[in-house]
Design an enzyme around this catalytic site. Structure first.
Site, PDB file in Angstrom:
ATOM      1  N   LYS A  85      -2.576   0.513  11.039  1.00 39.58           N
ATOM      2  CA  LYS A  85      -3.904   1.026  10.660  1.00 39.58           C
ATOM      3  C   LYS A  85      -4.857   0.963  11.845  1.00 39.58           C
ATOM      4  O   LYS A  85      -5.651   1.882  12.063  1.00 39.58           O
ATOM      5  CB  LYS A  85      -4.476   0.245   9.481  1.00 39.58           C
ATOM      6  CG  LYS A  85      -3.829   0.633   8.171  1.00 39.58           C
ATOM      7  CD  LYS A  85      -4.660   0.244   6.966  1.00 39.58           C
ATOM      8  CE  LYS A  85      -3.996   0.717   5.687  1.00 39.58           C
ATOM      9  NZ  LYS A  85      -4.509   0.099   4.483  1.00 39.58           N
ATOM     10  N   LYS A 126       7.089   6.516   5.126  1.00 40.66           N
ATOM     11  CA  LYS A 126       6.814   6.048   3.767  1.00 40.66           C
ATOM     12  C   LYS A 126       5.787   6.964   3.094  1.00 40.66           C
ATOM     13  O   LYS A 126       4.828   7.394   3.753  1.00 40.66           O
ATOM     14  CB  LYS A 126       6.243   4.624   3.878  1.00 40.66           C
ATOM     15  CG  LYS A 126       5.990   3.920   2.589  1.00 40.66           C
ATOM     16  CD  LYS A 126       5.122   2.701   2.815  1.00 40.66           C
ATOM     17  CE  LYS A 126       3.719   3.109   3.165  1.00 40.66           C
ATOM     18  NZ  LYS A 126       2.644   2.172   2.874  1.00 40.66           N
ATOM     19  N   LYS A 143      -0.859   7.255   0.629  1.00 40.57           N
ATOM     20  CA  LYS A 143      -2.016   7.927   0.037  1.00 40.57           C
ATOM     21  C   LYS A 143      -2.737   8.741   1.093  1.00 40.57           C
ATOM     22  O   LYS A 143      -3.126   9.880   0.845  1.00 40.57           O
ATOM     23  CB  LYS A 143      -2.990   6.887  -0.520  1.00 40.57           C
ATOM     24  CG  LYS A 143      -2.511   6.167  -1.741  1.00 40.57           C
ATOM     25  CD  LYS A 143      -3.648   5.272  -2.256  1.00 40.57           C
ATOM     26  CE  LYS A 143      -3.107   4.019  -2.890  1.00 40.57           C
ATOM     27  NZ  LYS A 143      -3.933   2.851  -2.669  1.00 40.57           N
TER      28      LYS A 143
END
Ligand code: TYM
Length: 351
Positions: free
Chosen positions: A119, A200, A203
């Site tokens: 992130k 993966k 969202k």
């Protein structure tokens, strides 16, 4: 410490950001519901976690997403009679325990978290909150004396860190925390994107990249379109052990949602080609998600109902969280004097 019940305590949560997708359902929500009568359950909408990238926060949208996730929990089958459902920010103890846990967590431990590293690589400025994210997660889990945390594979490292933090606190200050363990599905703990079997399903990517994910509220037409467009390969291999990652992902989704055994599935798809496989996978996904979507729309018609569930959930959660926090405060030597029942004659203050 208050007495624990006979059933193991489960705690889990979802961040109210982006669109909840099939990976969230298979990795987390579906196992919450499957195990609902077996355990004591607490399911949280972790809105404080949604603040870690401040530039991306839209306050009105965050409130709306928080409601949406709560409604989706219920629509997926979380039963408020069997499980406590509440919003993280409604209970200040989460933030307070985070501070105390920060003080027993080394920076080295949190800098090693792979989710933080990935992130942090995607944003221009990295907030302290982003780095501290897993300590807040540890507070969520430890406040409720959690034994088991049903999550997808990407969260395993955070649960292991939580166990390390709990051990260190218990060693330094005395027994306060139960040591939690992750509860992962044997299959389906990591659902991959339909556009790229090496990534993966996520969202954030699902929001920007068409064909990557299936949202829990997507229509049957969209679901069919995404699955029929899924990446496959040029072989015809539909055996779990020999299939390419893309085909294995489709087989895994089918396995979890159909409830059929691997042998049955392999016999069923043998020699039929990928188009057939995709159509069948689309059917099981649609059959599972359509009732969820309908229930969601129904729940959303009555906003007061959802608010009552969340208020009652917060009251129940607060009782547990408060007793853990008081105990922790006692152990570290902080907290309100009033808890020690000193008699204070009025008018003495300030002399
Ligand atoms: P979040 O909101 O990213 O994801 C919610 C849950 O979905 C799982 N998941 C997946 N499972 C399988 N395949 C995938 N592709 C996939 N993508 C996501 C996640 O593992 C998770 O279980 N940090 C957490 C939220 C959290 C939490 C907690 C969880 C905060 N405090 C305490 C458990 C306990 C998160 O961001 O999840």
């Amino acid at each position: 410490m208050p007495e624990a019940g006979n059933k193991k305590q489960v705690f889990s949560g979802v961040q109210p950001t982006g669109k909840l997708h099939l990976g969230n359902y298979i990795g987390a929500l579906s196992q919450w519901v499957e195990n609902q009568t077996r355990y004591d359950n607490i399911f949280c909408i972790v809105d404080l976690h949604a603040l870690t990238i401040a530039e991306a926060v839209r306050p009105a949208l965050l409130r709306e997403k928080t409601r949406e996730v709560a409604a989706l929990y219920l629509a997926c089958g979380v039963d408020p009679e069997k499980s406590i459902v509440f919003v993280q920010s409604h209970i200040p103890a989460h933030a307070e325990l985070t501070w105390i846990l920060n003080c027993v967590t080394t920076v080295g431990w949190i800098e090693r978290m792979t989710q933080y590293k990935s992130k942090a690589a995607q944003v221009e400025s990295v907030s302290t909150g982003l780095l501290d994210y897993p300590v807040l997660q540890a507070a969520d889990i430890l406040l409720y004396r959690t034994d088991l945390v049903p999550v997808g594979e990407d969260q395993k490292q955070h649960i292991e860190l939580t166990a390390d933090i709990a051990h260190r606190f218990n060693r330094l200050f005395g027994e306060a925390f139960v040591i939690p363990q992750p509860l992962l599905r044997a299959e389906g703990a990591r659902i991959m994107g339909f556009d790229d079997p090496m990534t993966k399903m996520s969202k954030s990517r699902g929001e920007i990249q068409k064909g990557h994910a299936i949202g829990l509220l997507d229509s049957a037409d969209t679901i069919r379109e995404v699955i029929l467009g899924a990446v496959t390969d040029s072989s015809m291999e539909t055996h779990f052990d020999h299939a390419s990652p893309a085909v294995r992902n489709l087989l895994t989704i089918y396995e979890v949602l159909s409830g059929r055994t691997r042998l049955e599935i392999e016999a069923h798809f043998e020699g039929k080609g990928y188009n057939y496989l995709k159509r069948e996978v689309a059917d099981v996904v649609i059959n599972r998600l359509a009732p969820i979507r309908n229930r969601y729309l129904e729940i959303n018609r009555d906003r007061a109902y959802l608010e009552c569930i969340l208020q009652r959930g917060a009251e129940r959660a607060w009782t547990i969280a408060e007793s853990t926090l008081r105990h922790v405060q006692e152990l570290v030597g902080i907290g309100p004097w009033a808890s020690r029942k000193t008699d204070c004659p009025p008018g003495n203050i300030g002399r």
